[in-house]
Write a protein that holds these residues in place. Structure first.
Motif, PDB file in Angstrom:
ATOM      1  N   PRO A 314     -32.585 -19.089  27.999  1.00  0.00           N
ATOM      2  CA  PRO A 314     -31.242 -18.750  27.840  1.00  0.00           C
ATOM      3  C   PRO A 314     -30.817 -18.312  26.302  1.00  0.00           C
ATOM      4  N   ILE A 315     -30.426 -17.040  26.186  1.00  0.00           N
ATOM      5  CA  ILE A 315     -30.128 -16.461  24.793  1.00  0.00           C
ATOM      6  C   ILE A 315     -28.961 -17.310  24.094  1.00  0.00           C
ATOM      7  N   ARG A 316     -27.827 -17.522  24.667  1.00  0.00           N
ATOM      8  CA  ARG A 316     -26.876 -18.417  24.033  1.00  0.00           C
ATOM      9  C   ARG A 316     -26.383 -17.941  22.720  1.00  0.00           C
ATOM     10  N   MET A 317     -26.344 -16.646  22.595  1.00  0.00           N
ATOM     11  CA  MET A 317     -25.512 -15.834  21.535  1.00  0.00           C
ATOM     12  C   MET A 317     -24.148 -15.970  21.827  1.00  0.00           C
ATOM     13  N   ALA A 318     -23.596 -15.566  20.692  1.00  0.00           N
ATOM     14  CA  ALA A 318     -21.909 -15.555  20.832  1.00  0.00           C
ATOM     15  C   ALA A 318     -21.245 -15.178  22.233  1.00  0.00           C
ATOM     16  N   GLU A 319     -21.897 -13.913  22.516  1.00  0.00           N
ATOM     17  CA  GLU A 319     -21.157 -13.331  23.527  1.00  0.00           C
ATOM     18  C   GLU A 319     -21.308 -14.168  25.044  1.00  0.00           C
ATOM     19  N   GLU A 320     -22.724 -14.628  25.270  1.00  0.00           N
ATOM     20  CA  GLU A 320     -23.345 -15.419  26.356  1.00  0.00           C
ATOM     21  C   GLU A 320     -22.477 -16.707  26.133  1.00  0.00           C
ATOM     22  N   LYS A 321     -22.402 -17.505  24.924  1.00  0.00           N
ATOM     23  CA  LYS A 321     -21.487 -18.629  25.053  1.00  0.00           C
ATOM     24  C   LYS A 321     -20.116 -18.463  25.424  1.00  0.00           C
ATOM     25  N   ALA A 322     -19.528 -17.317  25.356  1.00  0.00           N
ATOM     26  CA  ALA A 322     -17.939 -16.942  25.592  1.00  0.00           C
ATOM     27  C   ALA A 322     -18.223 -17.048  27.038  1.00  0.00           C
ATOM     28  N   LEU A 323     -19.231 -16.394  27.554  1.00  0.00           N
ATOM     29  CA  LEU A 323     -19.042 -16.142  29.179  1.00  0.00           C
ATOM     30  C   LEU A 323     -19.453 -17.536  29.737  1.00  0.00           C
ATOM     31  N   LEU A 324     -20.373 -18.397  29.139  1.00  0.00           N
ATOM     32  CA  LEU A 324     -20.484 -19.486  29.515  1.00  0.00           C
ATOM     33  C   LEU A 324     -19.437 -20.524  29.803  1.00  0.00           C
ATOM     34  N   GLY A 325     -18.501 -20.327  28.798  1.00  0.00           N
ATOM     35  CA  GLY A 325     -17.344 -21.213  28.639  1.00  0.00           C
ATOM     36  C   GLY A 325     -16.461 -20.853  29.997  1.00  0.00           C
ATOM     37  N   GLN A 326     -16.487 -19.525  30.335  1.00  0.00           N
ATOM     38  CA  GLN A 326     -15.804 -19.286  31.418  1.00  0.00           C
ATOM     39  C   GLN A 326     -16.420 -19.626  32.741  1.00  0.00           C
ATOM     40  N   TYR A 327     -17.761 -19.535  32.906  1.00  0.00           N
ATOM     41  CA  TYR A 327     -18.203 -20.229  34.069  1.00  0.00           C
ATOM     42  C   TYR A 327     -18.121 -21.486  34.232  1.00  0.00           C
ATOM     43  N   VAL A 328     -18.215 -22.564  33.020  1.00  0.00           N
ATOM     44  CA  VAL A 328     -18.137 -23.654  32.844  1.00  0.00           C
ATOM     45  C   VAL A 328     -16.647 -24.358  33.379  1.00  0.00           C
ATOM     46  N   GLU A 329     -15.552 -23.589  32.888  1.00  0.00           N
ATOM     47  CA  GLU A 329     -14.258 -23.909  33.441  1.00  0.00           C
ATOM     48  C   GLU A 329     -14.274 -23.628  35.150  1.00  0.00           C
ATOM     49  N   ARG A 330     -14.768 -22.726  35.645  1.00  0.00           N
ATOM     50  CA  ARG A 330     -14.725 -22.471  36.847  1.00  0.00           C
ATOM     51  C   ARG A 330     -15.403 -23.568  37.629  1.00  0.00           C
ATOM     52  N   ALA A 331     -16.596 -23.937  37.000  1.00  0.00           N
ATOM     53  CA  ALA A 331     -17.268 -24.972  37.846  1.00  0.00           C
ATOM     54  C   ALA A 331     -16.679 -26.229  37.929  1.00  0.00           C
ATOM     55  N   ARG A 332     -15.919 -26.663  36.942  1.00  0.00           N
ATOM     56  CA  ARG A 332     -15.164 -27.838  36.884  1.00  0.00           C
ATOM     57  C   ARG A 332     -14.170 -27.807  38.088  1.00  0.00           C
ATOM     58  N   ARG A 333     -13.881 -26.785  38.403  1.00  0.00           N
ATOM     59  CA  ARG A 333     -12.736 -26.590  39.570  1.00  0.00           C
ATOM     60  C   ARG A 333     -13.522 -26.774  40.874  1.00  0.00           C
ATOM     61  N   GLU A 334     -14.852 -26.985  40.799  1.00  0.00           N
ATOM     62  CA  GLU A 334     -15.555 -27.337  42.167  1.00  0.00           C
ATOM     63  C   GLU A 334     -15.467 -28.402  42.485  1.00  0.00           C
ATOM     64  N   ARG A 335     -15.502 -28.958  43.832  1.00  0.00           N
ATOM     65  CA  ARG A 335     -15.544 -30.316  44.361  1.00  0.00           C
ATOM     66  C   ARG A 335     -16.808 -30.370  45.175  1.00  0.00           C
ATOM     67  N   GLN A 336     -17.320 -31.657  44.938  1.00  0.00           N
ATOM     68  CA  GLN A 336     -18.743 -32.285  45.557  1.00  0.00           C
ATOM     69  C   GLN A 336     -19.841 -31.375  45.146  1.00  0.00           C
ATOM     70  N   VAL A 337     -19.932 -30.722  43.970  1.00  0.00           N
ATOM     71  CA  VAL A 337     -20.821 -30.040  43.337  1.00  0.00           C
ATOM     72  C   VAL A 337     -21.329 -30.335  42.099  1.00  0.00           C
ATOM     73  N   THR A 338     -22.454 -30.804  41.596  1.00  0.00           N
ATOM     74  CA  THR A 338     -23.109 -31.142  40.198  1.00  0.00           C
ATOM     75  C   THR A 338     -23.965 -30.111  39.961  1.00  0.00           C
ATOM     76  N   PHE A 339     -23.799 -29.492  38.728  1.00  0.00           N
ATOM     77  CA  PHE A 339     -24.816 -28.104  38.281  1.00  0.00           C
ATOM     78  C   PHE A 339     -25.754 -29.173  37.314  1.00  0.00           C
ATOM     79  N   VAL A 340     -27.017 -28.798  37.399  1.00  0.00           N
ATOM     80  CA  VAL A 340     -28.055 -29.814  36.742  1.00  0.00           C
ATOM     81  C   VAL A 340     -29.349 -28.834  36.430  1.00  0.00           C
ATOM     82  N   GLY A 341     -30.084 -29.211  35.499  1.00  0.00           N
ATOM     83  CA  GLY A 341     -31.202 -28.482  35.058  1.00  0.00           C
ATOM     84  C   GLY A 341     -31.065 -27.387  34.110  1.00  0.00           C
ATOM     85  N   ARG A 342     -31.934 -26.780  33.928  1.00  0.00           N
ATOM     86  CA  ARG A 342     -32.137 -25.782  32.755  1.00  0.00           C
ATOM     87  C   ARG A 342     -31.261 -24.512  33.071  1.00  0.00           C
ATOM     88  N   LEU A 343     -31.255 -24.106  34.570  1.00  0.00           N
ATOM     89  CA  LEU A 343     -30.358 -22.770  34.927  1.00  0.00           C
ATOM     90  C   LEU A 343     -29.225 -23.386  35.216  1.00  0.00           C
TER      91      LEU A 343
END
Length: 380
Positions: A314-343
């Motif tokens: 994962p590159i995790r530069m500023a642009e990627e971190k901003a997009l990551l934050g959006q996906y994390v917020e979306r993931a937190r609205r999921e039910r009965q799903v847990t995201f694990v591991g490197r990917l």
């Protein structure tokens, strides 16, 4: 009551979580879109030479976590292995990490530890008080000559960008030693599984409560058949990349064979920018307890990861971190799903950390009766 659990991905995360939940009495299904288990840790015997090949590049197990070390040894015998990396720069070979031997050889000196420390400090750029980039970090702590010989060209090839565009934190993982210790890792426990990582993960998955289905892609509609999903695929891929793609580097491997010993070590880095590959790995040296007349080697090339490529780093530069934050917020609205591991968490994870987090996730699920959040560790 027993739960029906789906593990997406048959790598370390999926296998470890699946085993723990099966042992707790749950019905576990593990799926993977590849034709084999073990993910990027996949190993297999080369048919021609008998060498155990790390198909997606070398994975060296090292940890200070006693529980994780005991866990992997429960399923496989780990043989002693010490990672001693060499690097070729300007036609000469040196040892990494930069140590007293490297310093003395590079500068033609015979320093003692205290003398070498003072010498390197005299070369460092003390005007850089708070390094913010990779290059500033290197110049501040090792100076221009060592930086350009061992880090600059390699980093440009590995990350595909100017070192001034990378955070200083990347270089903090690369130590400088003022003794002759050339063990690449500091950890107390280091080794290689005697029968490869795929053999080990196969034993982890070998439980009557676990079903494994390969060549099967995950669809979000699959979740309806299960009480909980542990997802170790790409976080953006779970949402069909609807917000855009997270940035990764991928690797290309050029495999070649050699009669005898090609380079005399497992890993040879190439620090010169004009050499297109970052390193050559000679796989029989990852199993020093075995003897092979022939050799299998990989030239390793790093490049930007496309939609059909295997994501590695994962590159995790500023642009990627901003997009990551959006996906994390979306993931937190999921039910009965847990995201694990490197990917699933878009983080660079060593194998021991992956296993520890998988054990923690499984224990949290059992302890809380199946009620756990989408992330055990905050990806941001």
């Amino acid at each position: 009551m027993p739960k029906r659990i789906l593990l997406v991905g048959a790598g370390l995360s999926g296998a470890v979580i699946g085993r723990a939940l099966a042992e707790a009495g749950n019905a576990v299904t593990v799926i993977d879109e590849r034709a084999h288990i073990a993910g990027n840790c996949h190993t297999e015997r080369d048919a021609e030479s008998g060498i155990m090949v790390h198909v997606y590049g070398p994975h060296i197990f090292h940890t200070d976590d006693d529980r994780v070390w005991d866990y992997v040894n429960r399923f496989e015998t780990f043989m002693p292995y010490v990672n001693r990396v060499k690097t070729t720069s300007a036609g000469r070979v040196y040892s990494l990490p930069v140590n007293l031997h490297t310093i003395n050889q590079f500068f033609g000196k015979c320093f003692r530890p205290d003398e070498a420390r003072q010498f390197i400090e005299s070369l460092s750029d003390t005007s850089i008080a708070e390094p913010g980039t990779f290059e500033e970090q290197a110049l501040r702590f090792v100076g221009k000559d060592l930086y350009e010989a061992f880090f600059k060209g390699y980093t440009i090839k590995q990350w595909g960008c100017d070192p001034n565009d990378l955070p200083a934190s990347i270089l903090k993982r690369l130590p400088v030693r003022f003794n002759y210790d050339d063990n690449y890792f500091f950890h107390r426990h280091q080794g290689m599984p005697a029968n490869g990582y795929t053999g080990m993960i196969g034993k982890i998955l070998a439980h009557e409560g676990i079903e494994v289905h390969l060549n099967r892609r995950f669809s979000r509609s699959d979740a309806a058949e299960f009480d909980h999903v542990f997802y170790s695929g790409p976080l953006d891929g779970y949402f069909d990349c609807e917000l855009g793609r997270l940035g990764y580097r991928t690797l290309d491997f050029e495999m070649f064979r050699h009669d005898g010993d090609y380079q005399g070590c497992a890993v040879m880095n190439y620090g010169d920018a004009e050499v297109p590959y970052t390193r050559i790995t000679e796989h029989k040296h990852f199993s020093p307890w075995e003897k092979h007349e022939k050799s299998v080697c990989y030239k390793e090339y790093s490049r930007a990861c496309g939609p059909d490529d295997i994501p590695y780093y994962p590159i995790r530069m500023a642009e990627e971190k901003a997009l990551l934050g959006q996906y994390v917020e979306r993931a937190r609205r999921e039910r009965q799903v847990t995201f694990v591991g490197r990917l699933g968490t878009y983080r660079y994870l060593d194998m021991d950390v992956t296993i520890r987090e998988a054990l923690d996730a499984a224990e949290a699920y059992v302890r809380n009766g199946g009620e756990i959040p989408p992330f055990i560790v905050d990806p941001t």
